[in-house]
Design a protein around this motif. Structure first.
Motif, PDB file in Angstrom:
ATOM      1  N   PRO A 134     -21.152  23.167 -46.254  1.00  0.00           N
ATOM      2  CA  PRO A 134     -20.576  24.459 -46.653  1.00  0.00           C
ATOM      3  C   PRO A 134     -19.671  24.389 -47.886  1.00  0.00           C
ATOM      4  O   PRO A 134     -19.511  25.389 -48.588  1.00  0.00           O
ATOM      5  N   THR A 140     -29.997  28.940 -45.296  1.00  0.00           N
ATOM      6  CA  THR A 140     -28.800  28.421 -44.633  1.00  0.00           C
ATOM      7  C   THR A 140     -29.006  28.433 -43.134  1.00  0.00           C
ATOM      8  O   THR A 140     -29.824  29.194 -42.602  1.00  0.00           O
ATOM      9  N   ASP A 141     -28.249  27.596 -42.438  1.00  0.00           N
ATOM     10  CA  ASP A 141     -28.303  27.602 -40.979  1.00  0.00           C
ATOM     11  C   ASP A 141     -27.021  28.191 -40.403  1.00  0.00           C
ATOM     12  O   ASP A 141     -26.120  28.604 -41.144  1.00  0.00           O
ATOM     13  N   GLY A 174     -23.647  26.939 -41.584  1.00  0.00           N
ATOM     14  CA  GLY A 174     -23.270  27.142 -42.977  1.00  0.00           C
ATOM     15  C   GLY A 174     -23.846  26.134 -43.941  1.00  0.00           C
ATOM     16  O   GLY A 174     -23.539  26.173 -45.139  1.00  0.00           O
ATOM     17  N   LYS A 175     -24.692  25.231 -43.458  1.00  0.00           N
ATOM     18  CA  LYS A 175     -25.317  24.277 -44.362  1.00  0.00           C
ATOM     19  C   LYS A 175     -26.384  24.979 -45.200  1.00  0.00           C
ATOM     20  O   LYS A 175     -27.015  25.935 -44.767  1.00  0.00           O
ATOM     21  N   ILE A 176     -26.577  24.477 -46.404  1.00  0.00           N
ATOM     22  CA  ILE A 176     -27.477  25.086 -47.376  1.00  0.00           C
ATOM     23  C   ILE A 176     -28.610  24.112 -47.658  1.00  0.00           C
ATOM     24  O   ILE A 176     -28.369  22.936 -47.964  1.00  0.00           O
TER      25      ILE A 176
END
Length: 227
Positions: free
Chosen positions: A113, A87-88, A91-93
């Motif tokens: 997210p 994740t960054d 909050g992106k996966i």
């Protein structure tokens, strides 16, 4: 007699059409083993066999809430092998591996997210992704690919998250990278290789942020799987 034969053929055709129209229920519970017995009573279906789980099929990606110990619904279904999840800060996966999504083959996808797919994410390696590492706005990917977005990158590449583009980072190891780590100033890579970033290193190497080789050298006779 002729009319009777025509009628029989018509009935057979109708039955075949009806049979071909049957579809599997996508939300039907799945088990993680063999089903040996099935019994329906009213609105309940009892299953018996050699399994320990009955529930909704999730594919190769699932999520679990640490707050209420419930599974989390993900609106996409991945089938195949998922090898790495990172994740960054936003909050992106990022999901790396060798899998299919919506009937199409992928090695790397990004989720928002809320678990919806980030369709703007454009990184497309030519082969499976085995490991990933996020450093600030950089996404490092390692795997068994030889190109990213049709540009030569052998086994290791860096994607700029802020610009959604491939960077010039290209150490091009002569073997497979299995592990990635960051010590605050250098990127450490482990695997099964003897040459990387233009220099000799045995299974373990330290790289500068621009992809050039750092002076640290700890030759290892064997394979590095974790850092």
């Amino acid at each position: 007699m002729k009319n009777r034969i025509v009628l029989i053929i018509a009935l057979l055709f109708m039955s075949l059409v009806q049979a071909s129209a049957q579809v599997l229920l996508g939300n039907f519970p799945q088990t993680n083993g063999t089903i040996n017995a099935v019994k329906r009573t009213a609105n309940k279906l009892f299953l018996g066999g050699d399994f320990t789980y009955v529930g909704k099929a999730t594919g190769s990606l699932g999520a679990y809430s640490l707050e209420n110990t419930d599974s989390v619904t993900i609106p996409i279904e991945i089938h195949g092998k998922v090898s790495s999840i990172v994740t960054d800060a936003a909050g992106k996966i990022y999901i790396g591996g060798d899998f299919t999504l919506a009937g199409q083959k992928h090695n790397l996808v990004a989720l928002n997210p809320d678990f919806s797919r980030d369709m703007q994410f454009a990184c497309s390696p030519s082969g499976p992704v085995n490991n990933m590492l996020v450093i600030g706005n950089k996404l490092l990917i390692a795997g068994t690919f030889n190109a990213v977005n049709d540009q030569t990158r052998i086994g290791l590449a860096e994607w700029q998250l802020s610009t959604n583009s491939l960077s010039s980072f290209a150490p091009n190891p002569d073997g497979i990278i299995h592990a990635l780590a960051f010590d605050g100033s250098r990127i450490w890579v482990g695997g099964s290789f003897s040459f990387i970033a233009g220099g000799l290193r045995s299974s373990l190497a330290a790289l500068q942020m621009d992809g050039t080789l750092a002076t640290a050298n700890f030759p290892i006779n064997g394979l590095v799987n974790s850092l």
